[in-house]
Design a protein around this motif. Sequence first.
Motif, PDB file in Angstrom:
ATOM      1  N   GLN A  50       0.827  -1.198   0.000  1.00 44.16           N
ATOM      2  CA  GLN A  50       0.000   0.000   0.000  1.00 44.16           C
ATOM      3  C   GLN A  50       0.869   1.259   0.000  1.00 44.16           C
ATOM      4  N   SER A  51       1.985   1.196   0.741  1.00 39.66           N
ATOM      5  CA  SER A  51       2.873   2.356   0.783  1.00 39.66           C
ATOM      6  C   SER A  51       4.229   1.959   1.354  1.00 39.66           C
ATOM      7  N   ILE A  52       5.210   2.793   1.043  1.00 35.89           N
ATOM      8  CA  ILE A  52       6.535   2.697   1.643  1.00 35.89           C
ATOM      9  C   ILE A  52       6.906   4.110   2.064  1.00 35.89           C
ATOM     10  N   THR A  53       7.315   4.241   3.326  1.00 40.72           N
ATOM     11  CA  THR A  53       7.692   5.546   3.853  1.00 40.72           C
ATOM     12  C   THR A  53       9.165   5.497   4.246  1.00 40.72           C
ATOM     13  N   ILE A  54       9.925   6.473   3.786  1.00 46.50           N
ATOM     14  CA  ILE A  54      11.346   6.552   4.101  1.00 46.50           C
ATOM     15  C   ILE A  54      11.595   7.881   4.808  1.00 46.50           C
ATOM     16  N   ASN A  55      12.103   7.815   6.022  1.00 46.48           N
ATOM     17  CA  ASN A  55      12.457   9.009   6.774  1.00 46.48           C
ATOM     18  C   ASN A  55      13.611   9.696   6.044  1.00 46.48           C
ATOM     19  N   PRO A  56      13.513  10.991   5.796  1.00 46.87           N
ATOM     20  CA  PRO A  56      14.593  11.693   5.083  1.00 46.87           C
ATOM     21  C   PRO A  56      15.970  11.505   5.722  1.00 46.87           C
ATOM     22  N   ASP A  57      16.016  11.302   7.039  1.00 47.63           N
ATOM     23  CA  ASP A  57      17.302  11.086   7.707  1.00 47.63           C
ATOM     24  C   ASP A  57      17.967   9.781   7.279  1.00 47.63           C
ATOM     25  N   ALA A  58      17.189   8.866   6.689  1.00 52.33           N
ATOM     26  CA  ALA A  58      17.738   7.585   6.242  1.00 52.33           C
ATOM     27  C   ALA A  58      18.431   7.702   4.888  1.00 52.33           C
ATOM     28  N   VAL A  59      18.263   8.839   4.233  1.00 49.52           N
ATOM     29  CA  VAL A  59      18.824   9.013   2.899  1.00 49.52           C
ATOM     30  C   VAL A  59      20.234   9.589   3.016  1.00 49.52           C
ATOM     31  N   ASP A  60      21.208   8.732   2.766  1.00 57.54           N
ATOM     32  CA  ASP A  60      22.613   9.125   2.765  1.00 57.54           C
ATOM     33  C   ASP A  60      23.170   8.810   1.381  1.00 57.54           C
ATOM     34  N   PRO A  61      23.427   9.831   0.583  1.00 56.40           N
ATOM     35  CA  PRO A  61      23.907   9.582  -0.780  1.00 56.40           C
ATOM     36  C   PRO A  61      25.182   8.738  -0.826  1.00 56.40           C
ATOM     37  N   ASP A  62      25.936   8.720   0.257  1.00 54.26           N
ATOM     38  CA  ASP A  62      27.166   7.949   0.288  1.00 54.26           C
ATOM     39  C   ASP A  62      26.933   6.494   0.709  1.00 54.26           C
TER      40      ASP A  62
END
Length: 104
Positions: A50-62
Amino acid sequence: MGNQQAMMRQAQAMMKKMQKAQDELAAKTVTGSAGGGMVEAVVNGAGEFQSITINPDAVDPDDVEMLQDMVVAACNEAVRASKELEGEMMGGIAGGLGLPPGLL
C-alpha cells in the motif's frame, strides 16, 4: 440424495465464509519496519503493498546500499506479517475443509 444436498449447502456456506474472510483480509493492513522505523512498508492482508515511507534522515547519498537493505527488510517484515494475518483469518475456515494451513 439428501446427504449430497446437505454437503452442497455446506460447501456453498463455506465458500461464502471464505469470500467474506478474503474481503475482510484485503481491507486490513500490516506494517513492517527497519532501521528503527526509518523505513516502513504497509501491506494489506492480500499481500499487496500500500505504501513505503522513508524518513529523510535515512537518505545518505554515500550509503545508498544501506537504504536499499532497509527497504527490503521492511518489505519482507510486512509480507511476513500479512501472511500471519492471513493464516489467522483463514485458518479456521481451512480447518473446516480439512486442508493444511497456508493452502488457501
